[in-house]
Scaffold this active site. Structure first.
Site, mmCIF file in Angstrom:
data_model
loop_
_atom_site.group_PDB
_atom_site.id
_atom_site.type_symbol
_atom_site.label_atom_id
_atom_site.label_comp_id
_atom_site.label_asym_id
_atom_site.label_seq_id
_atom_site.Cartn_x
_atom_site.Cartn_y
_atom_site.Cartn_z
ATOM 1 N N ALA A 5 -11.907 -5.246 3.963
ATOM 2 C CA ALA A 5 -12.415 -6.756 3.869
ATOM 3 C C ALA A 5 -11.434 -7.793 4.353
ATOM 4 O O ALA A 5 -10.317 -7.450 3.864
ATOM 5 C CB ALA A 5 -13.314 -6.907 2.628
ATOM 6 N N LYS A 40 -6.461 -10.619 -6.974
ATOM 7 C CA LYS A 40 -5.277 -9.827 -6.761
ATOM 8 C C LYS A 40 -4.651 -9.200 -8.012
ATOM 9 O O LYS A 40 -4.962 -10.161 -9.014
ATOM 10 C CB LYS A 40 -4.106 -10.676 -5.962
ATOM 11 C CG LYS A 40 -4.429 -10.788 -4.552
ATOM 12 C CD LYS A 40 -3.992 -9.494 -3.767
ATOM 13 C CE LYS A 40 -4.724 -9.369 -2.049
ATOM 14 N NZ LYS A 40 -4.303 -10.927 -1.463
ATOM 15 N N GLY A 53 -14.523 -9.236 -3.183
ATOM 16 C CA GLY A 53 -15.379 -9.734 -4.020
ATOM 17 C C GLY A 53 -16.615 -10.171 -2.991
ATOM 18 O O GLY A 53 -17.831 -10.024 -3.652
ATOM 19 N N ASN A 65 0.222 2.764 0.099
ATOM 20 C CA ASN A 65 0.446 1.443 0.396
ATOM 21 C C ASN A 65 1.901 1.242 -0.110
ATOM 22 O O ASN A 65 2.415 0.335 0.543
ATOM 23 C CB ASN A 65 -0.406 0.560 -0.783
ATOM 24 C CG ASN A 65 -2.053 0.538 -0.355
ATOM 25 O OD1 ASN A 65 -2.171 0.511 0.647
ATOM 26 N ND2 ASN A 65 -2.859 0.242 -1.286
ATOM 27 N N LYS A 98 -3.536 6.383 -3.110
ATOM 28 C CA LYS A 98 -3.700 5.233 -2.337
ATOM 29 C C LYS A 98 -2.297 4.446 -2.699
ATOM 30 O O LYS A 98 -1.750 3.582 -1.955
ATOM 31 C CB LYS A 98 -4.987 4.460 -2.837
ATOM 32 C CG LYS A 98 -5.151 3.331 -1.937
ATOM 33 C CD LYS A 98 -6.598 2.716 -2.045
ATOM 34 C CE LYS A 98 -6.690 1.526 -0.851
ATOM 35 N NZ LYS A 98 -7.736 0.533 -1.294
#
Ligand code: NAD
Length: 319
Positions: free
Chosen positions: A138, A86, A12, A198, A194
Protein backbone atom coordinates in the site's frame (compact mmCIF):
# COMPACT_ATOMS: atom_id res chain seq x y z
CA UNK A 1 -17.07 -6.98 13.68
CA UNK A 2 -16.20 -3.77 15.46
CA UNK A 3 -12.63 -3.16 14.22
CA UNK A 4 -10.14 -0.36 14.90
CA UNK A 5 -7.08 0.43 12.83
CA UNK A 6 -4.50 2.06 15.08
CA UNK A 7 -2.30 3.92 12.59
CA UNK A 8 -4.25 4.62 9.44
CA UNK A 9 -1.47 5.43 7.01
CA UNK A 10 -0.93 3.34 3.89
CA UNK A 11 -1.69 -0.09 5.37
CA UNK A 12 -4.24 0.98 7.98
CA UNK A 13 -6.18 2.83 5.29
CA UNK A 14 -6.07 -0.12 2.87
CA UNK A 15 -7.24 -2.59 5.51
CA UNK A 16 -9.81 -0.16 6.90
CA UNK A 17 -11.27 0.43 3.45
CA UNK A 18 -11.47 -3.26 2.59
CA UNK A 19 -13.00 -4.19 5.95
CA UNK A 20 -15.58 -1.38 5.69
CA UNK A 21 -16.46 -2.46 2.14
CA UNK A 22 -17.12 -5.95 3.57
CA UNK A 23 -19.63 -4.49 6.04
CA UNK A 24 -17.58 -4.32 9.24
CA UNK A 25 -17.83 -1.33 11.59
CA UNK A 26 -14.41 0.29 11.09
CA UNK A 27 -12.76 3.10 13.02
CA UNK A 28 -9.49 4.68 11.94
CA UNK A 29 -7.40 6.14 14.78
CA UNK A 30 -4.44 8.28 13.77
CA UNK A 31 -2.63 11.49 14.63
CA UNK A 32 -2.51 12.79 11.03
CA UNK A 33 -5.27 15.40 11.22
CA UNK A 34 -5.32 16.29 7.49
CA UNK A 35 -5.79 12.63 6.53
CA UNK A 36 -8.60 12.14 9.07
CA UNK A 37 -10.32 15.35 7.98
CA UNK A 38 -10.20 14.35 4.31
CA UNK A 39 -11.77 10.96 5.11
CA UNK A 40 -14.44 12.56 7.31
CA UNK A 41 -15.31 14.98 4.51
CA UNK A 42 -15.25 12.73 1.44
CA UNK A 43 -14.72 9.11 2.52
CA UNK A 44 -11.49 7.25 1.77
CA UNK A 45 -10.37 6.92 -1.81
CA UNK A 46 -8.92 3.48 -2.58
CA UNK A 47 -7.17 2.91 -5.91
CA UNK A 48 -6.64 -0.75 -6.75
CA UNK A 49 -6.46 -3.02 -9.78
CA UNK A 50 -10.28 -3.04 -9.66
CA UNK A 51 -10.35 0.74 -10.20
CA UNK A 52 -10.91 3.67 -7.89
CA UNK A 53 -13.52 3.59 -5.12
CA UNK A 54 -14.64 6.20 -2.61
CA UNK A 55 -15.27 4.23 0.61
CA UNK A 56 -17.85 5.85 2.91
CA UNK A 57 -18.78 5.08 6.49
CA UNK A 58 -15.38 5.03 8.18
CA UNK A 59 -15.30 6.61 11.63
CA UNK A 60 -12.11 8.65 12.20
CA UNK A 61 -10.63 9.82 15.49
CA UNK A 62 -7.48 11.12 17.06
CA UNK A 63 -6.42 8.76 19.88
CA UNK A 64 -7.63 10.74 22.89
CA UNK A 65 -11.00 11.51 21.27
CA UNK A 66 -11.51 7.85 20.45
CA UNK A 67 -10.69 6.81 24.03
CA UNK A 68 -13.21 9.40 25.25
CA UNK A 69 -15.85 8.00 22.89
CA UNK A 70 -15.29 4.40 24.05
CA UNK A 71 -15.35 5.40 27.73
CA UNK A 72 -18.52 7.52 27.37
CA UNK A 73 -21.90 5.96 28.26
CA UNK A 74 -22.92 3.61 25.45
CA UNK A 75 -19.37 3.38 24.10
CA UNK A 76 -17.79 -0.02 23.56
CA UNK A 77 -14.29 -1.36 23.14
CA UNK A 78 -13.52 -2.97 19.77
CA UNK A 79 -13.36 -6.69 19.24
CA UNK A 80 -10.27 -6.33 17.08
CA UNK A 81 -7.59 -3.63 17.10
CA UNK A 82 -5.04 -3.84 14.28
CA UNK A 83 -1.82 -1.94 14.88
CA UNK A 84 -0.45 -0.38 11.69
CA UNK A 85 1.87 2.33 12.93
CA UNK A 86 5.52 2.13 11.95
CA UNK A 87 7.23 -0.16 14.47
CA UNK A 88 9.03 2.67 16.24
CA UNK A 89 5.66 4.19 17.20
CA UNK A 90 3.90 0.99 18.33
CA UNK A 91 4.30 1.29 22.05
CA UNK A 92 3.46 5.01 22.29
CA UNK A 93 0.44 4.54 20.04
CA UNK A 94 -0.85 1.63 22.07
CA UNK A 95 -0.33 3.43 25.36
CA UNK A 96 -2.28 6.35 23.89
CA UNK A 97 -5.38 4.17 23.47
CA UNK A 98 -4.89 1.71 26.35
CA UNK A 99 -8.02 3.10 28.05
CA UNK A 100 -10.17 1.96 25.11
CA UNK A 101 -8.89 -1.62 24.95
CA UNK A 102 -11.37 -3.93 26.65
CA UNK A 103 -11.12 -7.48 27.99
CA UNK A 104 -12.58 -8.81 24.72
CA UNK A 105 -10.26 -6.83 22.43
CA UNK A 106 -7.82 -8.88 20.34
CA UNK A 107 -4.76 -6.85 19.34
CA UNK A 108 -3.12 -7.80 16.04
CA UNK A 109 0.22 -6.74 14.58
CA UNK A 110 0.96 -7.34 10.91
CA UNK A 111 3.84 -4.87 10.95
CA UNK A 112 7.24 -5.66 9.49
CA UNK A 113 10.27 -6.50 11.60
CA UNK A 114 10.96 -8.36 14.82
CA UNK A 115 9.84 -7.49 18.36
CA UNK A 116 6.25 -6.49 17.61
CA UNK A 117 4.70 -8.94 20.07
CA UNK A 118 7.05 -7.81 22.83
CA UNK A 119 6.00 -4.18 22.25
CA UNK A 120 2.30 -5.05 22.39
CA UNK A 121 2.82 -7.22 25.48
CA UNK A 122 4.19 -4.18 27.33
CA UNK A 123 0.65 -2.78 27.21
CA UNK A 124 -1.86 -5.62 26.67
CA UNK A 125 -2.37 -9.12 28.07
CA UNK A 126 -0.21 -11.48 25.94
CA UNK A 127 -3.12 -13.93 25.71
CA UNK A 128 -4.99 -11.41 23.53
CA UNK A 129 -2.17 -10.71 21.07
CA UNK A 130 -2.35 -11.95 17.49
CA UNK A 131 0.67 -11.79 15.23
CA UNK A 132 1.09 -12.22 11.54
CA UNK A 133 2.65 -11.16 8.31
CA UNK A 134 1.13 -9.64 5.21
CA UNK A 135 2.30 -9.29 1.65
CA UNK A 136 -0.33 -6.69 0.72
CA UNK A 137 1.34 -3.52 -0.57
CA UNK A 138 0.00 0.00 0.00
CA UNK A 139 1.04 3.58 -0.64
CA UNK A 140 -0.49 6.71 0.79
CA UNK A 141 -0.96 9.08 -2.15
CA UNK A 142 -2.21 12.04 -0.13
CA UNK A 143 -4.74 12.91 2.58
CA UNK A 144 -7.74 10.57 2.27
CA UNK A 145 -6.21 8.68 -0.67
CA UNK A 146 -4.51 5.24 -0.64
CA UNK A 147 -3.37 2.99 -3.47
CA UNK A 148 -2.70 -0.75 -3.51
CA UNK A 149 -1.86 -2.66 -6.67
CA UNK A 150 -1.27 -6.37 -7.04
CA UNK A 151 -2.45 -9.15 -4.76
CA UNK A 152 -1.40 -10.11 -1.27
CA UNK A 153 -2.19 -12.39 1.63
CA UNK A 154 -2.14 -12.57 5.41
CA UNK A 155 -0.92 -15.35 7.68
CA UNK A 156 -1.63 -15.02 11.36
CA UNK A 157 -1.72 -16.89 14.65
CA UNK A 158 -2.24 -16.25 18.32
CA UNK A 159 1.09 -15.13 19.80
CA UNK A 160 0.90 -17.77 22.54
CA UNK A 161 0.30 -20.48 19.92
CA UNK A 162 -3.21 -21.37 21.13
CA UNK A 163 -6.19 -21.63 18.81
CA UNK A 164 -9.23 -19.68 20.01
CA UNK A 165 -12.65 -18.60 18.76
CA UNK A 166 -11.42 -14.99 18.80
CA UNK A 167 -8.53 -15.91 16.49
CA UNK A 168 -10.93 -17.63 14.09
CA UNK A 169 -13.23 -14.61 14.17
CA UNK A 170 -10.40 -12.16 13.38
CA UNK A 171 -9.15 -14.34 10.52
CA UNK A 172 -12.62 -14.72 9.08
CA UNK A 173 -13.23 -10.95 9.19
CA UNK A 174 -10.02 -10.36 7.22
CA UNK A 175 -10.89 -13.15 4.83
CA UNK A 176 -14.39 -11.68 4.33
CA UNK A 177 -12.71 -8.46 3.19
CA UNK A 178 -10.93 -10.31 0.36
CA UNK A 179 -7.57 -10.02 2.08
CA UNK A 180 -6.66 -13.74 1.66
CA UNK A 181 -6.17 -14.51 5.32
CA UNK A 182 -5.26 -17.86 6.77
CA UNK A 183 -4.37 -19.08 10.23
CA UNK A 184 -0.87 -20.54 10.10
CA UNK A 185 1.18 -21.89 12.98
CA UNK A 186 4.37 -21.24 11.01
CA UNK A 187 3.93 -17.47 11.11
CA UNK A 188 7.34 -16.98 12.72
CA UNK A 189 9.02 -18.58 9.72
CA UNK A 190 7.22 -16.10 7.45
CA UNK A 191 8.17 -13.21 9.73
CA UNK A 192 11.86 -14.17 9.57
CA UNK A 193 11.71 -14.64 5.79
CA UNK A 194 10.26 -11.15 5.38
CA UNK A 195 12.84 -9.70 7.77
CA UNK A 196 15.61 -11.31 5.70
CA UNK A 197 14.16 -9.85 2.50
CA UNK A 198 13.75 -6.37 4.01
CA UNK A 199 17.11 -6.41 5.82
CA UNK A 200 18.75 -6.88 2.43
CA UNK A 201 16.80 -4.78 -0.04
CA UNK A 202 15.52 -1.94 2.16
CA UNK A 203 18.93 -1.10 3.56
CA UNK A 204 20.86 -1.46 0.30
CA UNK A 205 18.44 0.83 -1.52
CA UNK A 206 18.44 3.31 1.36
CA UNK A 207 22.22 3.56 1.51
CA UNK A 208 22.91 3.57 -2.25
CA UNK A 209 19.85 5.50 -3.44
CA UNK A 210 19.27 2.71 -5.98
CA UNK A 211 15.81 1.57 -6.91
CA UNK A 212 15.39 -2.17 -6.33
CA UNK A 213 16.15 -3.05 -9.97
CA UNK A 214 19.23 -0.78 -10.01
CA UNK A 215 20.88 -3.11 -7.49
CA UNK A 216 21.65 -5.25 -10.55
CA UNK A 217 23.82 -2.51 -12.07
CA UNK A 218 26.89 -4.12 -10.48
CA UNK A 219 27.36 -7.74 -9.42
CA UNK A 220 28.05 -6.49 -5.91
CA UNK A 221 24.40 -5.45 -5.48
CA UNK A 222 22.73 -8.88 -5.75
CA UNK A 223 25.74 -10.57 -4.11
CA UNK A 224 25.56 -8.34 -1.07
CA UNK A 225 21.77 -8.73 -0.87
CA UNK A 226 22.12 -12.53 -0.86
CA UNK A 227 24.90 -12.34 1.73
CA UNK A 228 22.56 -10.45 4.07
CA UNK A 229 19.77 -12.98 3.47
CA UNK A 230 22.15 -15.82 4.37
CA UNK A 231 23.16 -14.03 7.58
CA UNK A 232 19.58 -13.34 8.68
CA UNK A 233 18.54 -16.90 7.89
CA UNK A 234 21.46 -18.18 9.99
CA UNK A 235 20.13 -16.13 12.93
CA UNK A 236 16.58 -17.43 12.34
CA UNK A 237 17.88 -21.00 12.35
CA UNK A 238 19.95 -20.41 15.49
CA UNK A 239 16.72 -19.06 17.05
CA UNK A 240 14.99 -22.38 16.33
CA UNK A 241 13.13 -21.64 13.07
CA UNK A 242 14.06 -23.93 10.18
CA UNK A 243 13.92 -21.18 7.55
CA UNK A 244 15.45 -22.23 4.23
CA UNK A 245 17.56 -19.56 2.49
CA UNK A 246 16.74 -20.69 -1.07
CA UNK A 247 13.17 -19.34 -1.37
CA UNK A 248 14.14 -15.98 0.20
CA UNK A 249 17.14 -15.66 -2.14
CA UNK A 250 14.81 -16.40 -5.06
CA UNK A 251 12.37 -13.70 -3.92
CA UNK A 252 15.19 -11.18 -3.59
CA UNK A 253 16.53 -11.95 -7.07
CA UNK A 254 13.00 -11.81 -8.47
CA UNK A 255 12.42 -8.41 -6.86
CA UNK A 256 15.71 -7.09 -8.30
CA UNK A 257 14.66 -8.34 -11.73
CA UNK A 258 11.05 -7.19 -11.56
CA UNK A 259 10.61 -4.18 -9.26
CA UNK A 260 11.68 -1.51 -11.72
CA UNK A 261 11.72 2.01 -10.34
CA UNK A 262 10.66 0.96 -6.82
CA UNK A 263 12.08 2.73 -3.77
CA UNK A 264 11.44 0.58 -0.64
CA UNK A 265 9.64 2.23 2.26
CA UNK A 266 12.85 2.62 4.28
CA UNK A 267 14.40 4.62 1.44
CA UNK A 268 11.23 6.70 1.14
CA UNK A 269 11.27 7.40 4.88
CA UNK A 270 14.93 8.44 4.74
CA UNK A 271 14.29 10.66 1.73
CA UNK A 272 11.42 12.37 3.55
CA UNK A 273 13.51 12.89 6.71
CA UNK A 274 11.37 10.47 8.75
CA UNK A 275 12.97 7.93 11.11
CA UNK A 276 13.15 4.44 9.56
CA UNK A 277 12.30 0.97 10.85
CA UNK A 278 16.01 -0.01 10.89
CA UNK A 279 15.98 -0.92 14.58
CA UNK A 280 13.23 -3.53 14.21
CA UNK A 281 14.74 -4.99 11.03
CA UNK A 282 18.57 -5.10 10.88
CA UNK A 283 18.88 -3.78 14.45
CA UNK A 284 16.76 -6.58 15.88
CA UNK A 285 18.63 -9.20 13.83
CA UNK A 286 22.00 -7.91 15.05
CA UNK A 287 20.82 -7.93 18.67
CA UNK A 288 19.58 -11.52 18.31
CA UNK A 289 22.79 -12.54 16.51
CA UNK A 290 24.93 -11.11 19.31
CA UNK A 291 22.94 -13.01 21.93
CA UNK A 292 23.35 -16.25 19.97
CA UNK A 293 26.96 -15.76 18.88
CA UNK A 294 26.17 -15.66 15.14
CA UNK A 295 28.35 -13.45 12.91
CA UNK A 296 26.33 -10.98 10.76
CA UNK A 297 28.95 -8.53 9.42
CA UNK A 298 27.05 -7.31 6.34
CA UNK A 299 23.73 -6.93 8.18
CA UNK A 300 25.51 -5.00 10.93
CA UNK A 301 27.36 -2.70 8.53
CA UNK A 302 24.19 -1.79 6.68
CA UNK A 303 22.47 -1.11 10.02
CA UNK A 304 25.26 1.23 11.06
CA UNK A 305 25.20 3.09 7.76
CA UNK A 306 21.42 3.59 7.88
CA UNK A 307 21.63 4.78 11.49
CA UNK A 308 24.34 7.24 10.52
CA UNK A 309 22.29 8.59 7.61
CA UNK A 310 19.27 8.83 9.90
CA UNK A 311 21.25 10.84 12.46
CA UNK A 312 22.47 13.19 9.73
CA UNK A 313 18.94 13.59 8.37
CA UNK A 314 17.75 14.59 11.84
CA UNK A 315 20.19 17.54 12.04
CA UNK A 316 18.46 20.92 12.01
CA UNK A 317 18.46 22.60 8.62
CA UNK A 318 21.38 25.05 8.27
CA UNK A 319 20.66 28.75 8.77
P1 NAD B 1 2.58 4.72 7.32
O1 NAD B 1 3.72 5.58 7.77
O2 NAD B 1 1.95 4.98 6.00
O3 NAD B 1 1.42 4.76 8.43
C1 NAD B 1 1.67 4.80 9.80
C2 NAD B 1 0.59 5.66 10.44
O4 NAD B 1 0.74 5.59 11.86
C3 NAD B 1 0.69 7.15 10.04
O5 NAD B 1 -0.52 7.57 9.46
C4 NAD B 1 0.95 7.85 11.38
O6 NAD B 1 0.35 9.13 11.46
C5 NAD B 1 0.35 6.87 12.37
N1 NAD B 1 0.80 7.06 13.74
C6 NAD B 1 2.06 7.36 14.19
N2 NAD B 1 2.05 7.49 15.52
C7 NAD B 1 0.77 7.27 15.94
C8 NAD B 1 0.13 7.29 17.20
N3 NAD B 1 0.80 7.57 18.33
N4 NAD B 1 -1.20 7.01 17.27
C9 NAD B 1 -1.90 6.74 16.15
N5 NAD B 1 -1.35 6.73 14.90
C10 NAD B 1 -0.04 7.00 14.81
O7 NAD B 1 3.13 3.22 7.41
P2 NAD B 1 2.63 1.94 6.57
O8 NAD B 1 3.34 1.92 5.26
O9 NAD B 1 1.16 1.87 6.63
O10 NAD B 1 3.28 0.76 7.42
C11 NAD B 1 2.74 0.34 8.68
C12 NAD B 1 3.44 -0.97 9.09
O11 NAD B 1 3.13 -1.98 8.12
C13 NAD B 1 4.97 -0.88 9.09
O12 NAD B 1 5.49 -1.70 10.10
C14 NAD B 1 5.37 -1.41 7.72
O13 NAD B 1 6.68 -1.94 7.68
C15 NAD B 1 4.32 -2.50 7.54
N6 NAD B 1 4.03 -2.86 6.15
C16 NAD B 1 3.89 -1.90 5.19
C17 NAD B 1 3.58 -2.29 3.89
C18 NAD B 1 3.36 -1.26 2.81
O14 NAD B 1 3.29 -1.65 1.62
N7 NAD B 1 3.16 0.01 3.11
C19 NAD B 1 3.42 -3.66 3.58
C20 NAD B 1 3.55 -4.60 4.60
C21 NAD B 1 3.86 -4.19 5.89
Amino acid sequence: MNIVLLGAGAMGSLFGARLAQAGHAVTLVDIARAHLDAIAAHGLRLDSDAGSAQVPGLAVFEPKDWVGRVQAPGGRAPELLIVFTKTLHTEAALRGVAGAIGPQTQVLSLQNGLGNVEKLAAVVDPARILVGVTTWPADLIGPGHVASHGAGSIRLMQADGRRSAALEQAASALQSAGLNCEIDERVWHAVWEKVAFNAALNTLCTVTGCTVDQLALAEDGPELALEIVQEVVAVARASGFDVAPGPVCDKVLHAIAAHAGHHPSMAQDMQAGRPTEIDSINGAVVARAEALGVAVPATRTLMRLVRLMQARAALPAPG
